[in-house]
Scaffold this motif. Sequence first.
Motif, PDB file in Angstrom:
ATOM      1  N   TYR A   1       1.021   5.702  -0.554  1.00 13.69           N
ATOM      2  CA  TYR A   1      -0.152   7.195  -0.388  1.00 13.69           C
ATOM      3  C   TYR A   1       0.844   8.240  -0.288  1.00 13.69           C
TER       4      TYR A   1
ATOM      5  N   CYS B   1       0.884  -1.070  -0.286  1.00 13.02           N
ATOM      6  CA  CYS B   1       0.445   0.002   0.074  1.00 13.02           C
ATOM      7  C   CYS B   1       0.697   1.291  -0.291  1.00 13.02           C
TER       8      CYS B   1
ATOM      9  N   GLY C   1      -4.691   6.937  -2.261  1.00 19.16           N
ATOM     10  CA  GLY C   1      -3.344   6.048  -2.496  1.00 19.16           C
ATOM     11  C   GLY C   1      -3.770   5.248  -3.480  1.00 19.16           C
TER      12      GLY C   1
ATOM     13  N   ARG D   1      -6.896   2.759  -3.783  1.00 21.84           N
ATOM     14  CA  ARG D   1      -7.226   2.218  -3.184  1.00 21.84           C
ATOM     15  C   ARG D   1      -8.982   2.648  -2.657  1.00 21.84           C
TER      16      ARG D   1
ATOM     17  N   GLU E   1      -0.242   2.864   5.089  1.00 22.21           N
ATOM     18  CA  GLU E   1       0.126   2.759   4.217  1.00 22.21           C
ATOM     19  C   GLU E   1       1.845   1.790   4.615  1.00 22.21           C
TER      20      GLU E   1
END
Length: 213
Positions: free
Chosen positions: A60, A58, A139, A114, A83
């Motif tokens: 961002y 993840c 993100g 996301r 993240e």
Amino acid sequence: MRTLAIGTPQKIDTAKGKELITGICKQTMEEAFLSFDGFHQDDVADKKHHGGPDRAVCMYPHEHYAQWNDEFECTLPPAAFGENITASGMTEAEVCIGDIYTIGKTVIQVTQGRIPCSTIDQRLGYPVMKNMIKTGFTGYLCRVLVEGMVRSDDQIAVHTKDPLGVTVLEANTIYFHNPKNIEGIRRVLAIEALADDWRKKFEKRLEIALTTS
């Protein structure tokens, strides 16, 4: 890269005083091993909606932190949105789904935007989720193409830009705000690297848009 962060699910007290088991609270690290399933010592609690090979990392954009700090008159902690990587110069308007990046010796590929969940608000105590959806500043998630050790001081570099050039922001706008945009939905579905979960969601949107147009 601004921040590298990992963490396993733990019980937290939410802003409303309730208990919640979540992996959103991650600790900044100097280095961590990145596998096809994600960073070692990193995990999610809700495996139905998070995690898996298509959503192993993840990311961002660091640029949005200033906006949220101003909007909510606060100072958000590092990795505030759970993240793994907070990066500069990689906003949703700049990054395309399917783009491939190198981080040190590892290689990752962007697979989808996301979909923010209420856990963000429960952790921070601010209505961030609806603002992420409104702006498209959500993100994005990535799969891992080459495993390896990642360091917090590693540079993130473009390896290959996806030929279709559909930005995360464009896909987010269609997904959240323009679900009857048949041409736009088809542009997203044409992305070979699109995450399976998002492909199913966009296929459903296309089916609905075609039957109601």
